[in-house]
Design a protein around this motif. Structure first.
Motif, PDB file in Angstrom:
ATOM      1  N   GLY A  39       0.812  -0.801  -0.030  1.00  0.00           N
ATOM      2  CA  GLY A  39      -0.857  -0.252   0.362  1.00  0.00           C
ATOM      3  C   GLY A  39       1.098   1.116   0.433  1.00  0.00           C
ATOM      4  N   PHE A  40       2.186   0.919  -0.966  1.00  0.00           N
ATOM      5  CA  PHE A  40       3.254   2.420  -0.093  1.00  0.00           C
ATOM      6  C   PHE A  40       3.201   3.183  -2.099  1.00  0.00           C
ATOM      7  CE2 PHE A  40       3.708   0.557   3.326  1.00  0.00           C
ATOM      8  CZ  PHE A  40       3.977   1.992   3.919  1.00  0.00           C
ATOM      9  N   PRO A  41       1.877   3.810  -2.546  1.00  0.00           N
ATOM     10  CA  PRO A  41       2.619   3.837  -4.393  1.00  0.00           C
ATOM     11  C   PRO A  41       3.462   5.035  -4.389  1.00  0.00           C
ATOM     12  CG  PRO A  41       0.711   4.662  -3.303  1.00  0.00           C
ATOM     13  CD  PRO A  41       0.904   4.431  -2.089  1.00  0.00           C
ATOM     14  N   HIS A  42       4.066   5.518  -3.368  1.00  0.00           N
ATOM     15  CA  HIS A  42       4.209   6.337  -3.706  1.00  0.00           C
ATOM     16  C   HIS A  42       6.392   5.880  -2.652  1.00  0.00           C
ATOM     17  CE1 HIS A  42       6.904  10.517  -3.627  1.00  0.00           C
ATOM     18  NE2 HIS A  42       5.876  11.181  -3.959  1.00  0.00           N
ATOM     19  N   LEU A  43       7.167   5.401  -3.918  1.00  0.00           N
ATOM     20  CA  LEU A  43       8.183   5.116  -3.072  1.00  0.00           C
ATOM     21  C   LEU A  43       9.368   5.577  -2.518  1.00  0.00           C
ATOM     22  CD1 LEU A  43       9.153   2.919  -6.627  1.00  0.00           C
ATOM     23  CD2 LEU A  43       7.656   1.955  -4.771  1.00  0.00           C
ATOM     24  N   ALA A  44       9.280   7.181  -3.314  1.00  0.00           N
ATOM     25  CA  ALA A  44      10.629   7.682  -2.089  1.00  0.00           C
ATOM     26  C   ALA A  44      10.336   8.044  -0.292  1.00  0.00           C
ATOM     27  CB  ALA A  44      10.891   9.001  -3.125  1.00  0.00           C
ATOM     28  N   ARG A  45       8.432   8.203  -0.177  1.00  0.00           N
ATOM     29  CA  ARG A  45       8.109   8.229   0.560  1.00  0.00           C
ATOM     30  C   ARG A  45       7.808   6.874   1.482  1.00  0.00           C
ATOM     31  NH1 ARG A  45       1.956  10.830  -0.446  1.00  0.00           N
ATOM     32  NH2 ARG A  45       3.900  12.845  -0.763  1.00  0.00           N
ATOM     33  N   PHE A  46       8.081   6.024   0.608  1.00  0.00           N
ATOM     34  CA  PHE A  46       7.875   4.614   1.586  1.00  0.00           C
ATOM     35  C   PHE A  46       9.812   4.385   1.880  1.00  0.00           C
ATOM     36  CE2 PHE A  46       9.853  -0.228   0.556  1.00  0.00           C
ATOM     37  CZ  PHE A  46       9.346  -0.589   1.264  1.00  0.00           C
ATOM     38  N   SER A  47      10.179   4.822   0.897  1.00  0.00           N
ATOM     39  CA  SER A  47      11.668   4.395   1.285  1.00  0.00           C
ATOM     40  C   SER A  47      12.020   5.493   3.119  1.00  0.00           C
ATOM     41  CB  SER A  47      12.790   5.197   0.352  1.00  0.00           C
ATOM     42  OG  SER A  47      13.884   5.132   0.942  1.00  0.00           O
ATOM     43  N   GLY A  48      12.018   6.549   2.586  1.00  0.00           N
ATOM     44  CA  GLY A  48      11.816   7.634   4.048  1.00  0.00           C
ATOM     45  C   GLY A  48      11.086   6.726   5.468  1.00  0.00           C
ATOM     46  N   TYR A  49       9.831   6.608   5.375  1.00  0.00           N
ATOM     47  CA  TYR A  49       9.258   5.703   5.632  1.00  0.00           C
ATOM     48  C   TYR A  49       9.702   5.052   6.294  1.00  0.00           C
ATOM     49  CZ  TYR A  49       5.018   8.662   5.282  1.00  0.00           C
ATOM     50  OH  TYR A  49       3.447  10.031   4.970  1.00  0.00           O
ATOM     51  N   TYR A  50      10.485   4.278   5.665  1.00  0.00           N
ATOM     52  CA  TYR A  50      11.004   2.838   5.953  1.00  0.00           C
ATOM     53  C   TYR A  50      12.114   3.071   6.703  1.00  0.00           C
ATOM     54  CZ  TYR A  50      12.558  -2.351   5.294  1.00  0.00           C
ATOM     55  OH  TYR A  50      13.525  -3.910   5.745  1.00  0.00           O
ATOM     56  N   GLN A  51      13.253   3.852   6.337  1.00  0.00           N
ATOM     57  CA  GLN A  51      14.661   4.284   6.790  1.00  0.00           C
ATOM     58  C   GLN A  51      14.070   4.761   7.857  1.00  0.00           C
ATOM     59  OE1 GLN A  51      16.542   6.932   4.444  1.00  0.00           O
ATOM     60  NE2 GLN A  51      19.164   6.356   5.420  1.00  0.00           N
ATOM     61  N   GLN A  52      13.422   5.512   8.620  1.00  0.00           N
ATOM     62  CA  GLN A  52      13.160   6.653  10.023  1.00  0.00           C
ATOM     63  C   GLN A  52      12.521   5.034  10.978  1.00  0.00           C
ATOM     64  OE1 GLN A  52       9.177   9.204   9.554  1.00  0.00           O
ATOM     65  NE2 GLN A  52      10.081  10.145  11.734  1.00  0.00           N
ATOM     66  N   THR A  53      11.476   4.478  10.241  1.00  0.00           N
ATOM     67  CA  THR A  53      10.669   2.783  11.263  1.00  0.00           C
ATOM     68  C   THR A  53      12.463   2.666  11.493  1.00  0.00           C
ATOM     69  OG1 THR A  53       8.902   3.279  10.814  1.00  0.00           O
ATOM     70  CG2 THR A  53       9.805   1.533  11.233  1.00  0.00           C
ATOM     71  N   PHE A  54      12.585   1.871  10.176  1.00  0.00           N
ATOM     72  CA  PHE A  54      14.101   0.650  10.873  1.00  0.00           C
ATOM     73  C   PHE A  54      15.335   0.794  10.804  1.00  0.00           C
ATOM     74  CE2 PHE A  54       9.940  -1.387   8.696  1.00  0.00           C
ATOM     75  CZ  PHE A  54       9.632  -1.221   9.776  1.00  0.00           C
ATOM     76  N   GLY A  55      15.391   2.580  10.162  1.00  0.00           N
ATOM     77  CA  GLY A  55      17.512   2.551   9.902  1.00  0.00           C
ATOM     78  C   GLY A  55      18.220   2.300   8.915  1.00  0.00           C
TER      79      GLY A  55
END
Length: 316
Positions: A285-301
């Protein structure tokens, strides 16, 4: 629109066109008026500056369908709606509810900056917050805003002024979103006839409700919305949000995002040769890849690509 006049009838006609038909009486018979009227914005959301430069008494009738927020920028005034009356002065904003017998008295220095909101939209906002239809029309208490609400309201009016620039004018759909924000602001922060219901909803929600919401978010797929979760649980959005803030220290939207991020990480850590970051993002459910990458990095380092590379190199 801008009008400067010493003709009382001309002033009454102009203000009536902006707001509502009304009667004005000058309280000093030997002095006339020196009225200034400025109005801007769409007819449904007029932003108005008005000064009579004379003490006047106004019979506003029943304020038909007019939800008005009147800020005193100079002088002082008195308002009466029904059996309630109140005085207010410089730097204070007073909400005037619709469809109530209303009278206003302004002193010589009184100058107002007012904005009207759509009555139906304000009631829709209130209905959504309490999770049911309104039994009776929304009525704000006839009292000036609190200091905190006044400060927020002043910033909102400043923003409205900025959008009066033709180069910055809001599109109709954008204004509707902004008007809805104003409605939520006053419904949540100023007393009215549904305040007790909202206070009751403000108590901590049952943690069981939060667990059930999380289960729906996990099993309903990435496309399920928070609104659909609230509807399935037969609670208001406000109750759901308060429950998550109390139990999880986050909003339902943040909780749903975290669930989808956890699912994405699980998929990356258990990847197959055909797994890609794009396919995982889309399936979660993350169609915006750059936003997904940002959320992911912020959460998992680390970025999703780093997780996938570690998994494929055997380091995961």
């Amino acid at each position: 629109m801008r009008l400067m006049t010493r003709d009382l009838q001309e002033a009454i006609a102009a203000v009536s066109d902006v707001y509502y038909p009304h009667d004005v009486k000058v309280l000093e018979s030997n002095r006339g008026i020196d009225a200034v009227l400025e109005a801007s914005g769409a007819s449904r959301q007029q932003f108005v500056t008005l000064r009579y430069a004379a003490p006047v008494k106004i019979d506003a009738g029943t304020f038909d369908n007019l939800l008005l927020f009147m800020t005193c920028v100079d002088g002082a005034a008195e308002a009466r709606q029904g059996r309630i009356s109140v005085h207010w002065g410089k730097g204070r904003t007073l909400p005037l509810s619709p469809n109530i017998s209303s009278q206003l008295t302004f002193d010589r220095q009184f100058c107002q900056k007012s904005i009207r909101l759509d009555k139906n939209l304000a009631e829709e906002v209130c209905s959504r917050l309490i999770g049911r239809a309104l039994d009776v029309p929304l009525r704000f208490r006839l009292t000036p805003f609190s200091a905190n609400l006044e400060a927020a309201w002043r910033q909102a009016l400043h923003l409205i002024r900025a959008f009066e620039d033709p180069d910055l004018s809001l599109a109709p759909h954008a204004w509707k979103q902004f008007e809805e924000f104003l409605g939520i602001l006053v419904v949540e922060a100023h007393p009215h006839n549904y305040s007790d219901v909202l206070r009751h909803l403000s108590s901590a929600a049952d943690p069981r409700l939060v667990r059930e919401a999380e289960h729906l978010m996990q099993t309903g797929g990435p496309a399920i919305t928070v609104g659909e979760v609230a509807k399935a649980l037969r609670v208001s959005l406000r109750s759901l949000e308060l429950g998550f803030r109390e139990a999880r220290n986050m909003t339902p939207i943040q909780a749903h995002r975290r669930i989808r991020l956890n699912a994405a990480r699980e998929a990356l850590l258990n990847s197959t040769p055909s797994t890609s970051v794009t396919s995982v993002a889309m399936s979660c459910g993350f169609p915006h890849l750059a936003r997904f990458s940002g959320y992911y990095q912020q959460t998992f380092g680390e970025t999703p690509n780093q997780t996938l590379r570690r998994c494929r190199s055997g380091e995961a």
